[in-house]
Design a protein around this motif. Structure first.
Motif, PDB file in Angstrom:
ATOM      1  N   ASP A 214     -10.660   3.143   2.614  1.00  0.00           N
ATOM      2  CA  ASP A 214     -10.391   4.242   1.676  1.00  0.00           C
ATOM      3  C   ASP A 214      -9.240   5.128   2.148  1.00  0.00           C
ATOM      4  O   ASP A 214      -8.533   5.725   1.332  1.00  0.00           O
ATOM      5  CB  ASP A 214     -11.655   5.085   1.495  1.00  0.00           C
ATOM      6  CG  ASP A 214     -12.692   4.395   0.617  1.00  0.00           C
ATOM      7  OD1 ASP A 214     -12.303   3.499  -0.150  1.00  0.00           O
ATOM      8  OD2 ASP A 214     -13.883   4.747   0.711  1.00  0.00           O
ATOM      9  N   GLY A 215      -9.045   5.207   3.457  1.00  0.00           N
ATOM     10  CA  GLY A 215      -7.976   6.038   3.991  1.00  0.00           C
ATOM     11  C   GLY A 215      -6.615   5.371   4.006  1.00  0.00           C
ATOM     12  O   GLY A 215      -5.613   6.018   4.318  1.00  0.00           O
ATOM     13  N   HIS A 216      -6.566   4.062   3.695  1.00  0.00           N
ATOM     14  CA  HIS A 216      -5.298   3.324   3.795  1.00  0.00           C
ATOM     15  C   HIS A 216      -5.013   2.494   2.550  1.00  0.00           C
ATOM     16  O   HIS A 216      -4.252   1.529   2.615  1.00  0.00           O
ATOM     17  CB  HIS A 216      -5.321   2.406   5.023  1.00  0.00           C
ATOM     18  CG  HIS A 216      -5.405   3.124   6.326  1.00  0.00           C
ATOM     19  ND1 HIS A 216      -6.596   3.616   6.814  1.00  0.00           N
ATOM     20  CD2 HIS A 216      -4.451   3.444   7.240  1.00  0.00           C
ATOM     21  CE1 HIS A 216      -6.377   4.193   7.977  1.00  0.00           C
ATOM     22  NE2 HIS A 216      -5.092   4.119   8.253  1.00  0.00           N
ATOM     23  N   LEU A 217      -5.585   2.848   1.404  1.00  0.00           N
ATOM     24  CA  LEU A 217      -5.446   2.025   0.204  1.00  0.00           C
ATOM     25  C   LEU A 217      -4.011   1.910  -0.282  1.00  0.00           C
ATOM     26  O   LEU A 217      -3.643   0.909  -0.903  1.00  0.00           O
ATOM     27  CB  LEU A 217      -6.328   2.579  -0.915  1.00  0.00           C
ATOM     28  CG  LEU A 217      -7.817   2.255  -0.805  1.00  0.00           C
ATOM     29  CD1 LEU A 217      -8.590   2.961  -1.906  1.00  0.00           C
ATOM     30  CD2 LEU A 217      -8.052   0.754  -0.874  1.00  0.00           C
ATOM     31  N   ALA A 218      -3.186   2.909  -0.035  1.00  0.00           N
ATOM     32  CA  ALA A 218      -1.802   2.865  -0.496  1.00  0.00           C
ATOM     33  C   ALA A 218      -0.880   2.214   0.538  1.00  0.00           C
ATOM     34  O   ALA A 218       0.338   2.201   0.352  1.00  0.00           O
ATOM     35  CB  ALA A 218      -1.299   4.275  -0.812  1.00  0.00           C
ATOM     36  N   GLU A 219      -1.454   1.673   1.604  1.00  0.00           N
ATOM     37  CA  GLU A 219      -0.684   1.032   2.665  1.00  0.00           C
ATOM     38  C   GLU A 219      -1.106  -0.429   2.788  1.00  0.00           C
ATOM     39  O   GLU A 219      -2.075  -0.861   2.179  1.00  0.00           O
ATOM     40  CB  GLU A 219      -0.945   1.745   4.001  1.00  0.00           C
ATOM     41  CG  GLU A 219      -0.731   3.245   3.965  1.00  0.00           C
ATOM     42  CD  GLU A 219      -1.308   3.927   5.195  1.00  0.00           C
ATOM     43  OE1 GLU A 219      -1.495   3.241   6.222  1.00  0.00           O
ATOM     44  OE2 GLU A 219      -1.614   5.123   5.110  1.00  0.00           O
TER      45      GLU A 219
END
Length: 330
Positions: A236-241
């Motif tokens: 959830d903390g890295h979904l755009a990566e």
């Protein structure tokens, strides 16, 4: 095309090419192609036949993937002495692989996995077609470590050289390899967050599906709730990566194989399915507020790593039962 390992620069047997496509129809074209040494083998025509050969694919510094078709058949001999493994699914015709001590035969329904440094020559029959991949020993050992956390770092199992490929695990591997070649043909953008996962899964499928003699035991039994909580928090903390399963497993404190078992057991889905669903949820949330910032559907999809709109649309409809434009209007 990119390999999922942290430091691919430590081993550079291949010249990275996002996509290549070559067609050879004359003996002179073979000579010119061999003189350029674009790949790690040299081609030889079959005696008395006009060569007819096409191959396409792509390669990173540690992974190469391609499809080959040939009406005439051909011979290849190595240009270099590389510590790599070649995996090949022959779909038409046959191929004889001659090593220093033995030979292996690939044909439809069977798959080959052999070490490149032992190869003397390969001979493809007429009307030949295959999908093939080559991965460095270092990359494969690193993936094995991420997957199973073996007792010895850098250890590789002993793989069977020729296996029955009609079972579902190896059929899935072959389909994944073909899909990756297809996406390379269409072009892979740096903002595509789905493709790196697909590439990583391909190597893990190879390791889990291929028969071998000394399979490491995977820990069995239940695990506490913390690994999956840590994994979900990392995702959830890295979904755009770019997210790789090896990263998620490290955050969870387990191996990749164990991570996959935990997700299937606790959530009934794979980590990759969970990641894609989470990203689709973010797209849906943004679409509902798209009129506020004027962003297009394509812009929002790309924001969350979906760059192939056809694939994105199919995934979206399957998850939500409607097309993105309906969500946006609603």
């Amino acid at each position: 095309m990119q390999i999922f390992l942290a430091d691919a620069s430590a081993f550079m047997p291949f010249n990275p090419q996002t996509y290549f496509s070559h067609t050879i129809d004359t003996a002179q074209q073979i000579e010119s192609f061999n003189a350029e040494r674009r790949i790690s083998v040299a081609f030889r025509p079959v005696s008395g036949l006009t060569p007819s050969l096409t191959f396409e694919g792509g390669q990173s510094s540690s992974l190469s993937l391609w499809q080959t078709t040939s009406r005439s058949g051909f011979l290849t001999v190595p240009n270099d002495d590389l510590e790599v493994f070649t995996v090949r699914f022959v779909t038409d015709g046959s191929m004889v692989r001659r090593d220093h001590r033995e030979q292996h035969i690939g044909r439809p329904g069977h798959a080959m996995m052999v070490s490149f440094d032992a190869m003397r020559s390969e001979e493809a029959s007429a009307d030949f077609a295959a999908v093939s991949g080559t991965v460095t020993r270092t990359a494969l050992a690193a993936a094995h470590t991420f997957l199973e956390k073996p007792k010895r770092q850098g250890h590789l199992p002993r793989f069977e050289p020729v296996v029955d490929a009609t079972g579902l695990p190896l059929q899935n591997l072959m389909r994944t390899m073909k899909r990756v070649v297809g996406q390379l043909r269409e072009g892979v953008q740096t903002s595509d967050l789905v493709f790196p996962l697909l590439e990583e899964i391909m190597v893990y499928r190879l390791l889990t599906a291929w028969p071998r003699e000394d399979l490491d035991r995977v820990p069995s039994g239940p695990v506490g709730p913390q690994p999956i909580k840590r994994a979900k928090a990392y995702i959830d903390g890295h979904l755009a990566e770019k997210i790789l399963l090896s990263d998620v497993a490290s955050a969870a404190g387990v191996g990749v194989r164990r991570l996959q078992l935990v997700f299937k057991g606790e959530l009934g889905k794979t980590p990759v399915q969970f990641i894609l669903e989470r990203r689709l949820d973010r797209v849906r949330a943004d679409l509902k507020h798209a009129n506020d910032d004027g962003a297009s559907i394509g812009t929002i999809a790309t924001r969350w790593g979906f760059t192939h709109m056809g694939d994105f649309g199919r995934r979206y409809r399957k998850r939500f039962g409607e097309v993105p434009s309906v969500t946006r209007r609603g």
